[in-house]
Design a protein around this motif. Sequence first.
Motif, PDB file in Angstrom:
ATOM      1  N   ARG A   1       1.080  -1.244   0.085  1.00 37.02           N
ATOM      2  CA  ARG A   1      -0.250  -0.103  -0.140  1.00 37.02           C
ATOM      3  C   ARG A   1       0.929   1.552  -0.035  1.00 37.02           C
ATOM      4  NH1 ARG A   1      -5.176  -2.536   3.075  1.00 37.02           N
ATOM      5  NH2 ARG A   1      -6.036  -0.972   1.945  1.00 37.02           N
ATOM      6  N   LEU A   2       2.330   1.284  -0.231  1.00 40.25           N
ATOM      7  CA  LEU A   2       2.982   2.550  -0.168  1.00 40.25           C
ATOM      8  C   LEU A   2       2.920   3.113  -1.228  1.00 40.25           C
ATOM      9  CD1 LEU A   2       6.782   0.892   1.849  1.00 40.25           C
ATOM     10  CD2 LEU A   2       4.215   1.662   2.971  1.00 40.25           C
TER      11      LEU A   2
ATOM     12  N   THR B   1      -0.665   5.637  -0.971  1.00 41.56           N
ATOM     13  CA  THR B   1      -0.464   6.656  -0.034  1.00 41.56           C
ATOM     14  C   THR B   1       0.677   8.012  -0.596  1.00 41.56           C
ATOM     15  OG1 THR B   1      -0.227   7.371   2.181  1.00 41.56           O
ATOM     16  CG2 THR B   1       0.423   5.726   2.010  1.00 41.56           C
ATOM     17  N   GLU B   2      -0.194   9.178   0.247  1.00 36.48           N
ATOM     18  CA  GLU B   2       0.927   9.774  -0.302  1.00 36.48           C
ATOM     19  C   GLU B   2       1.795  10.442   1.034  1.00 36.48           C
ATOM     20  OE1 GLU B   2       0.680  12.370  -2.569  1.00 36.48           O
ATOM     21  OE2 GLU B   2      -0.506  11.209  -3.713  1.00 36.48           O
ATOM     22  N   TRP B   3       1.435   9.322   1.875  1.00 40.81           N
ATOM     23  CA  TRP B   3       2.260   9.402   2.918  1.00 40.81           C
ATOM     24  C   TRP B   3       4.282   9.113   2.526  1.00 40.81           C
ATOM     25  CZ3 TRP B   3       2.272  12.120   6.766  1.00 40.81           C
ATOM     26  CH2 TRP B   3       1.237  11.887   7.744  1.00 40.81           C
ATOM     27  N   THR B   4       3.909   8.406   1.952  1.00 41.17           N
ATOM     28  CA  THR B   4       5.150   7.477   1.432  1.00 41.17           C
ATOM     29  C   THR B   4       5.506   7.417  -0.678  1.00 41.17           C
ATOM     30  OG1 THR B   4       3.632   4.959   1.402  1.00 41.17           O
ATOM     31  CG2 THR B   4       5.030   5.792   2.675  1.00 41.17           C
TER      32      THR B   4
ATOM     33  N   ASN C   1       8.270   9.653  -2.240  1.00 40.70           N
ATOM     34  CA  ASN C   1       9.718   8.544  -1.709  1.00 40.70           C
ATOM     35  C   ASN C   1       9.707   6.900  -2.371  1.00 40.70           C
ATOM     36  OD1 ASN C   1       9.932  11.428  -0.205  1.00 40.70           O
ATOM     37  ND2 ASN C   1      11.534  10.351   0.657  1.00 40.70           N
TER      38      ASN C   1
ATOM     39  N   GLU D   1      13.021   5.984  -4.542  1.00 37.17           N
ATOM     40  CA  GLU D   1      14.266   5.363  -4.154  1.00 37.17           C
ATOM     41  C   GLU D   1      14.225   4.041  -5.330  1.00 37.17           C
ATOM     42  OE1 GLU D   1      13.026   3.077  -0.814  1.00 37.17           O
ATOM     43  OE2 GLU D   1      14.254   4.073   0.470  1.00 37.17           O
TER      44      GLU D   1
ATOM     45  N   TYR E   1      -1.939  12.253  13.170  1.00 34.45           N
ATOM     46  CA  TYR E   1      -1.009  12.950  13.964  1.00 34.45           C
ATOM     47  C   TYR E   1      -1.247  13.872  13.779  1.00 34.45           C
ATOM     48  CZ  TYR E   1       0.596   8.239  11.253  1.00 34.45           C
ATOM     49  OH  TYR E   1       0.798   7.275  11.143  1.00 34.45           O
TER      50      TYR E   1
ATOM     51  N   GLN F   1      12.102  16.343   2.082  1.00 31.39           N
ATOM     52  CA  GLN F   1      12.719  14.967   1.440  1.00 31.39           C
ATOM     53  C   GLN F   1      13.284  14.502   2.241  1.00 31.39           C
ATOM     54  OE1 GLN F   1      13.782  14.349  -2.108  1.00 31.39           O
ATOM     55  NE2 GLN F   1      14.321  11.756  -2.200  1.00 31.39           N
TER      56      GLN F   1
ATOM     57  N   MET G   1       9.787  12.661   4.928  1.00 36.50           N
ATOM     58  CA  MET G   1       9.397  12.224   3.803  1.00 36.50           C
ATOM     59  C   MET G   1       9.666  11.051   3.759  1.00 36.50           C
ATOM     60  SD  MET G   1       6.473  13.185   4.363  1.00 36.50           S
ATOM     61  CE  MET G   1       5.212  12.176   3.214  1.00 36.50           C
ATOM     62  N   GLN G   2      11.175  10.404   3.902  1.00 34.19           N
ATOM     63  CA  GLN G   2      11.992   9.312   4.154  1.00 34.19           C
ATOM     64  C   GLN G   2      11.659   8.171   5.498  1.00 34.19           C
ATOM     65  OE1 GLN G   2      13.251   8.223   1.474  1.00 34.19           O
ATOM     66  NE2 GLN G   2      14.057   5.896   2.103  1.00 34.19           N
TER      67      GLN G   2
ATOM     68  N   TRP H   1       9.640   9.169   6.741  1.00 38.76           N
ATOM     69  CA  TRP H   1       8.227   8.061   7.071  1.00 38.76           C
ATOM     70  C   TRP H   1       7.699   6.776   6.327  1.00 38.76           C
ATOM     71  CZ3 TRP H   1       3.463   9.468   9.700  1.00 38.76           C
ATOM     72  CH2 TRP H   1       3.211  10.948  10.117  1.00 38.76           C
ATOM     73  N   LEU H   2       8.333   6.917   4.863  1.00 39.38           N
ATOM     74  CA  LEU H   2       8.618   5.891   4.068  1.00 39.38           C
ATOM     75  C   LEU H   2       8.739   4.086   5.179  1.00 39.38           C
ATOM     76  CD1 LEU H   2       8.051   4.409   1.077  1.00 39.38           C
ATOM     77  CD2 LEU H   2      10.576   5.286   1.017  1.00 39.38           C
ATOM     78  N   ASN H   3      10.369   4.470   5.717  1.00 40.49           N
ATOM     79  CA  ASN H   3      10.804   3.397   6.366  1.00 40.49           C
ATOM     80  C   ASN H   3      10.250   3.131   7.755  1.00 40.49           C
ATOM     81  OD1 ASN H   3      12.980   3.685   4.768  1.00 40.49           O
ATOM     82  ND2 ASN H   3      14.503   5.458   6.219  1.00 40.49           N
TER      83      ASN H   3
ATOM     84  N   MET I   1       6.543   3.650   8.134  1.00 37.56           N
ATOM     85  CA  MET I   1       5.910   2.777   7.072  1.00 37.56           C
ATOM     86  C   MET I   1       6.203   1.629   7.102  1.00 37.56           C
ATOM     87  SD  MET I   1       2.664   5.597   6.076  1.00 37.56           S
ATOM     88  CE  MET I   1       1.805   6.433   7.525  1.00 37.56           C
ATOM     89  N   LYS I   2       7.141   1.515   5.656  1.00 36.03           N
ATOM     90  CA  LYS I   2       8.062  -0.365   5.448  1.00 36.03           C
ATOM     91  C   LYS I   2       7.741  -1.224   6.603  1.00 36.03           C
ATOM     92  CE  LYS I   2      10.578   0.722   1.479  1.00 36.03           C
ATOM     93  NZ  LYS I   2      12.307   1.076   1.382  1.00 36.03           N
TER      94      LYS I   2
ATOM     95  N   PRO J   1      -2.145   2.641   5.273  1.00 31.88           N
ATOM     96  CA  PRO J   1      -1.438   3.914   5.385  1.00 31.88           C
ATOM     97  C   PRO J   1      -2.638   5.306   5.823  1.00 31.88           C
ATOM     98  CG  PRO J   1      -1.107   2.650   3.069  1.00 31.88           C
ATOM     99  CD  PRO J   1      -1.739   2.509   4.248  1.00 31.88           C
TER     100      PRO J   1
ATOM    101  N   GLN K   1      -4.300   8.749   4.561  1.00 31.65           N
ATOM    102  CA  GLN K   1      -3.379  10.419   4.137  1.00 31.65           C
ATOM    103  C   GLN K   1      -2.901  11.105   4.893  1.00 31.65           C
ATOM    104  OE1 GLN K   1      -3.097   9.584   0.310  1.00 31.65           O
ATOM    105  NE2 GLN K   1      -3.719   8.133  -0.305  1.00 31.65           N
ATOM    106  N   PRO K   2      -2.211  12.247   4.528  1.00 32.67           N
ATOM    107  CA  PRO K   2      -1.787  13.340   4.987  1.00 32.67           C
ATOM    108  C   PRO K   2      -2.737  14.168   4.909  1.00 32.67           C
ATOM    109  CG  PRO K   2      -0.187  12.734   3.283  1.00 32.67           C
ATOM    110  CD  PRO K   2      -1.253  11.449   3.452  1.00 32.67           C
TER     111      PRO K   2
ATOM    112  N   GLY L   1      -2.372  14.167   9.303  1.00 28.94           N
ATOM    113  CA  GLY L   1      -3.134  13.116   8.866  1.00 28.94           C
ATOM    114  C   GLY L   1      -3.784  11.704   9.679  1.00 28.94           C
TER     115      GLY L   1
END
Lengths: 419, 112
Positions: free
Chosen positions: A89-90, A93-96, A99, A103, B8, B21, B24-25, B27-29, B31-32, B43, B45-46, B74
């Motif tokens: 789901r990454l 969503t605009e969260w991820t 990025n 990547e 949040y 950036q 947000m990186q 956030w990506l890590n 959520m991963k 996940p 949304q913001p 969010g």
Amino acid sequence: MHRSAVSDHLFRHESGRMVAALTRVFGLHNLALAEDVVQDAFCRALEVWKLRGVPENPSAWLMKTAKNRALDVLRRERTARTFAPDLGRLLQTEWTVANAVEEIFDPIGIPDDQLRLMFSCCHPRLPDTAQVMLVLQLAGGFGVQEIASAFVSSRAAVEKRLTRAKKSLAESGVLFDIADAADFARRLPAVQRALYLIFSEGYHGASPRSVVRGDLCREAIRLTRLLAEHALGDAPSTRALCALMYLDAARLPSRLDASGELNSLFDQDRTRWDRDMIVAGRDWLERSAFGSEISRYHVEAGIAAVHAAASRFEDTDWNAIVALYDTLTSIAPSPVIALNRAIAVAQLRGPQLGLEAIDAIDDRDRLERYPFYHAARGELERRRGRGAVARAHFEAALALARNLSERRFLEKRIAECER
Amino acid sequence: MSEFLYLYRGGQRGGTPEQSQQIMQKWLNWMKDLTTSGNLKDPGQPLEGEGKVVDTKGTVTDGPFAEAKDLVGGFSLVEADSLARAAELARGCPILEVGGFVEVRPIMKMDM
């Protein structure tokens, strides 16, 4: 716009990188979508560059355009489609999303993406030719017309094969997982084989266009090097394959002249052999000698190295060549290899014994449709002084010739029989 | 397993493109990690800072009433064994690094 700056090769090379990154983002099942985005980026490039000139780093420009376009597609279709399953789901969503895409488009990861795609193309369910065409188009960026011209096939026929193969590829679901060492090792021979076939098509193939053939050889080398740069792909056999390609490709300038005319090893102007490629080939061959594995590529590279070492045809070490062909026969028996061995035997021990070696080939009947089988017989008969018999063999070969350069080559031989 | 909503709230927004950036990186890590551990149900949304508020009389006014430090920025939906566990997981949230906080709310199960 400077045509030189935006050569076909730029688009061709970038296409492979872009498709690889985009299938990572969209998933293999959305392969067609990835290809559309690449075409889109190329169209945009041509439009924008025409007005504003070619950017300083056209390759980065193209990648960025593809990346932004991918983001548009993800945002627009996130409820309608599923994308890369491993990213779950990454991408929704605009969260991820930004990025996550960033990547994947990081240049450092692109070679791995290209390998994922290449390994996926070599799915055991796909026939050899389909695998080769897929690798050429998706990893190599070759167009349908170029592939058709390389395989001396019609555009429509290649289009049809590719469409079917891509459908099957997309249905296979997920991209090949190159992180799994066992799966990697299992699929590696198929990938090496596809690369070898691309190279062979360039080197021995039927295409009368020497430009296309040189391109195929160069592309095979480029992709094999990519494989060798990966920790798991860097097997002795991959290095040997690199060696083989460099050593054979070194002879390309004298094997084919500008008009596509074919020269046999005997007639080649050896001063035109590419010295740098020979050096690179020897280096790869040296570095391939580790581990317990001796692949057919090792032996074939060994044969090419012996040829490269002789500055005149007469200086060739035929003893070594016959011995290498003996090894090759035990690793990968085939009638074509047996025929090449017989030709080497003839060089070493005379045409009579060469002909006997040809007669001793087990499945000789499989060579009946191969023009160089008849040509080899003709050549040995001619050397024995039996001009009329030789001529008949050359004529049989001529009837099977696949293109103009082969025909010219054989007609020249027939003319020699008259003398 | 129960479901929880992460709201949040607060936290500094904006900054240079490089800064955002980098954030947000994170956030990506994060959520991963939540995906890998199987805790991220959605996940979410913001949200933009601006909006409208509609009241019972049907009057529409600009903007949420909350103060900036409480503003909902969010949401996500997570799965966890307990409220305590869900709160524990929220400790890795990057919003905490920019002065915000996470409100963890169990999803109510309506017994009809």
